[in-house]
Design an enzyme around this catalytic site. Structure first.
Site, PDB file in Angstrom:
ATOM      1  N   LYS A  60     -11.549  30.962  -5.963  1.00  0.00           N
ATOM      2  CA  LYS A  60     -11.108  32.141  -6.723  1.00  0.00           C
ATOM      3  C   LYS A  60     -10.464  31.716  -8.044  1.00  0.00           C
ATOM      4  O   LYS A  60     -10.697  32.334  -9.091  1.00  0.00           O
ATOM      5  CB  LYS A  60     -10.135  32.980  -5.872  1.00  0.00           C
ATOM      6  CG  LYS A  60     -10.822  33.632  -4.676  1.00  0.00           C
ATOM      7  CD  LYS A  60      -9.850  34.297  -3.687  1.00  0.00           C
ATOM      8  CE  LYS A  60     -10.626  34.773  -2.447  1.00  0.00           C
ATOM      9  NZ  LYS A  60      -9.735  35.359  -1.405  1.00  0.00           N
ATOM     10  N   GLN A 104      -3.878  36.231   0.644  1.00  0.00           N
ATOM     11  CA  GLN A 104      -4.978  35.550   1.336  1.00  0.00           C
ATOM     12  C   GLN A 104      -4.828  35.723   2.850  1.00  0.00           C
ATOM     13  O   GLN A 104      -3.786  35.432   3.420  1.00  0.00           O
ATOM     14  CB  GLN A 104      -4.967  34.056   0.965  1.00  0.00           C
ATOM     15  CG  GLN A 104      -6.138  33.265   1.502  1.00  0.00           C
ATOM     16  CD  GLN A 104      -7.471  33.636   0.828  1.00  0.00           C
ATOM     17  OE1 GLN A 104      -7.501  33.919  -0.374  1.00  0.00           O
ATOM     18  NE2 GLN A 104      -8.550  33.648   1.592  1.00  0.00           N
ATOM     19  N   ASP A 127      -8.619  43.444  -3.377  1.00  0.00           N
ATOM     20  CA  ASP A 127      -9.422  43.188  -2.178  1.00  0.00           C
ATOM     21  C   ASP A 127      -9.977  44.486  -1.590  1.00  0.00           C
ATOM     22  O   ASP A 127     -10.858  44.457  -0.728  1.00  0.00           O
ATOM     23  CB  ASP A 127      -8.563  42.489  -1.103  1.00  0.00           C
ATOM     24  CG  ASP A 127      -8.807  40.971  -1.052  1.00  0.00           C
ATOM     25  OD1 ASP A 127      -9.758  40.497  -1.707  1.00  0.00           O
ATOM     26  OD2 ASP A 127      -8.038  40.280  -0.353  1.00  0.00           O
TER      27      ASP A 127
END
Ligand code: NAD
Ligand code: NAD
Lengths: 279, 279
Positions: A60, A104, A127
């Site tokens: 990322k 995460q 997300d």
């Protein structure tokens, strides 16, 4: 005829082609030119030191650098408390220089993931996992919304084949929060007729055979073997590639299928938030 | 053998039986005894004077009175602006004496329903239509949530037959926000394998024939005629009752099927909020 391969790596970032990443890089450069005060920025919270998480995070970080997105990593030991994480989220929610914020996953067992995701500002939830953003995938006519990265990437792969989704029968196997469940919502929104299968489904092979479009997201290697006889176009994962590619019209490889798309879509979400905040 | 009739009127409020409404009345009396400061209260906003809306509102008012729930009606002319409605919602969101808040739909054309629903505090959203509450129907393991009244009522009717839902094939026809879409989520959560059909579905008859459980919510009278040959148990609406009752194991009548359940579930939602707020 063997299945045409849907090359997620090329679609997402083949250098030189008009890939999604090239397109995004150009869009971000244009945004910065038009609005010099806006520097798209992604903040990421990591709890613990799982090596798979660390390598996803590196991917990322690299993709952000390539796209022209600032990247800030906040690391906590796996002994961190829920409150430690929530306090950091609060700070980043209120920081106007941060456009996208994600934690995460998975988190250490002692931390309630639902509470953490609920705390992220839905406007920065790149997300696409906050319940309000998931809800807007269901509610028709609600405002445009951040879509969860992996299903958004799979939709882009299906569209890349040129196949019409509307009116097709789609079978989704797996109803996890990250992939299966939101995938079924995006396919319905694209006017497919979706059947959502899971561990309690009694006749999953029948549902697979009927499918024009098949998405498998169950976390079991080679789960779909030679049970899908009907030829057509299928986008697959968690599938016996060699066997399935004989019957499917299109197929995604592993690796190089969905994985690279997920990261590209995350960057796209950061861009969309930054662009919206600059208007 | 003709279908067994699922009598929503009896299940929801047959006087004298242990109906849902009797149960709720007893539960609310108990709550008031244990927490004398808590008076469950439902506030309802009506915009305009549609006669169908007015009669639904009268049903809700009557059910509230029977259950021991206070009821406050806020009426606006159909010339009211979005801001008028949002200001009233804000006041009721902040009023601690109000547990449940709903805006009677549909709204006049010039008012954006999505903005109105978004403004209702998700904690008081007893219709279960706020995107965050819809999202929590999708996200697994998230906190218990207010469920939308009509699908919640249909689930109760299906359960009243004693049939196991887990592992069954369920077909839902219609993906509206009020019934079809949330219905598909509740059936999935109950471990049915759900196929969600809509206007773009190419082979809806096949999906109906495969169904063990059928819910039709499309707003077209007698839509399902004699196309469902497989015998089994089906919960139906918008269906040719005479024809369908020959092939289904169970069927809901109209009127007296889903309608009374919707109102009962609304009252149950008000109770659940009041109970939660008293803890
Ligand atoms: N970018 C990417 O490529 C990417 C991103 C996220 C997840 N994934 C992959 O997607 C898969 C699913 O991830 P997830 O987070 O949704 O997992 P999850 O554990 O949350 O969900 C798995 C789902 O599959 C269902 N399931 C498991 N075994 C089954 C079986 N035999 N038959 C039917 N259903 C079954 C379960 O009921 C569950 O709903 C994994 O393989 C994961 O690695 C890929
Ligand atoms: N308490 C109750 O009994 C109660 C409450 C709410 C709604 N309803 C009833 O439920 C029905 C649906 O209401 P709604 O608000 O969800 O409506 P809606 O208009 O929001 O949704 C209708 C859905 O049906 C689909 N559809 C329409 N015709 C179709 C066809 N021929 N084939 C396949 N799909 C088709 C549309 O695509 C749409 O998704 C109506 O009959 C309404 O009166 C009953």
């Amino acid at each position: 005829m063997p299945a045409a391969v849907i090359d997620g790596k090329a679609i997402s970032h083949n250098p030189g082609s008009r890939s999604l990443r090239d397109q995004l890089k150009a869009d971000i450069a244009k945004l910065k030119e038009a609005q010099p005060a806006v520097h798209p920025k992604l903040a990421l919270i990591q709890v613990g030191t799982r090596s798979d998480s660390s390598s996803y995070i590196r991917l990322k970080q690299k993709a952000a650098a390539e796209a022209g997105i600032e990247f800030a990593l906040f690391q906590f030991p796996d002994t961190a408390t829920l409150n430690d994480i929530l306090s950091q989220i609060q700070i980043l929610n209120e920081d106007n220089s941060v456009h996208g914020l994600l934690v995460q996953l998975p988190l250490p067992e002692h931390i309630d993931e639902a509470l953490v995701i609920d705390a992220i500002s839905p406007k920065k939830d790149v997300d696409g996992l906050h319940p309000v953003n998931v809800g807007k995938l269901v509610v028709r006519g609600s405002a445009p919304v951040i879509q969860p990265c992996t299903p958004k990437g799979i939709m882009a792969l299906i569209r890349s084949t040129g196949i019409t989704i509307e009116g097709k029968n789609a079978t989704v196997v797996g109803r996890g929060d990250l992939v299966g469940a939101p995938m079924s919502l995006l396919l319905t929104a694209a006017n497919a007729t979706v059947t959502l299968c899971h561990t309690k489904t009694s006749d999953v092979v029948d549902h697979i055979k009927r499918a024009d479009i098949l998405v498998v997201a169950i976390g079991q290697a080679n789960y779909v073997q030679d049970s899908s006889k009907k030829s057509g176009y299928r986008t697959v994962g968690d599938v016996d590639y060699a066997a399935a590619s004989k019957v499917a019209g299109h197929i995604t490889p592993v690796p190089g299928g969905v994985g690279p798309m997920t990261v590209a879509m995350l960057m796209d979400n950061v861009y969309l938030v930054a662009k919206g905040s600059s208007q």
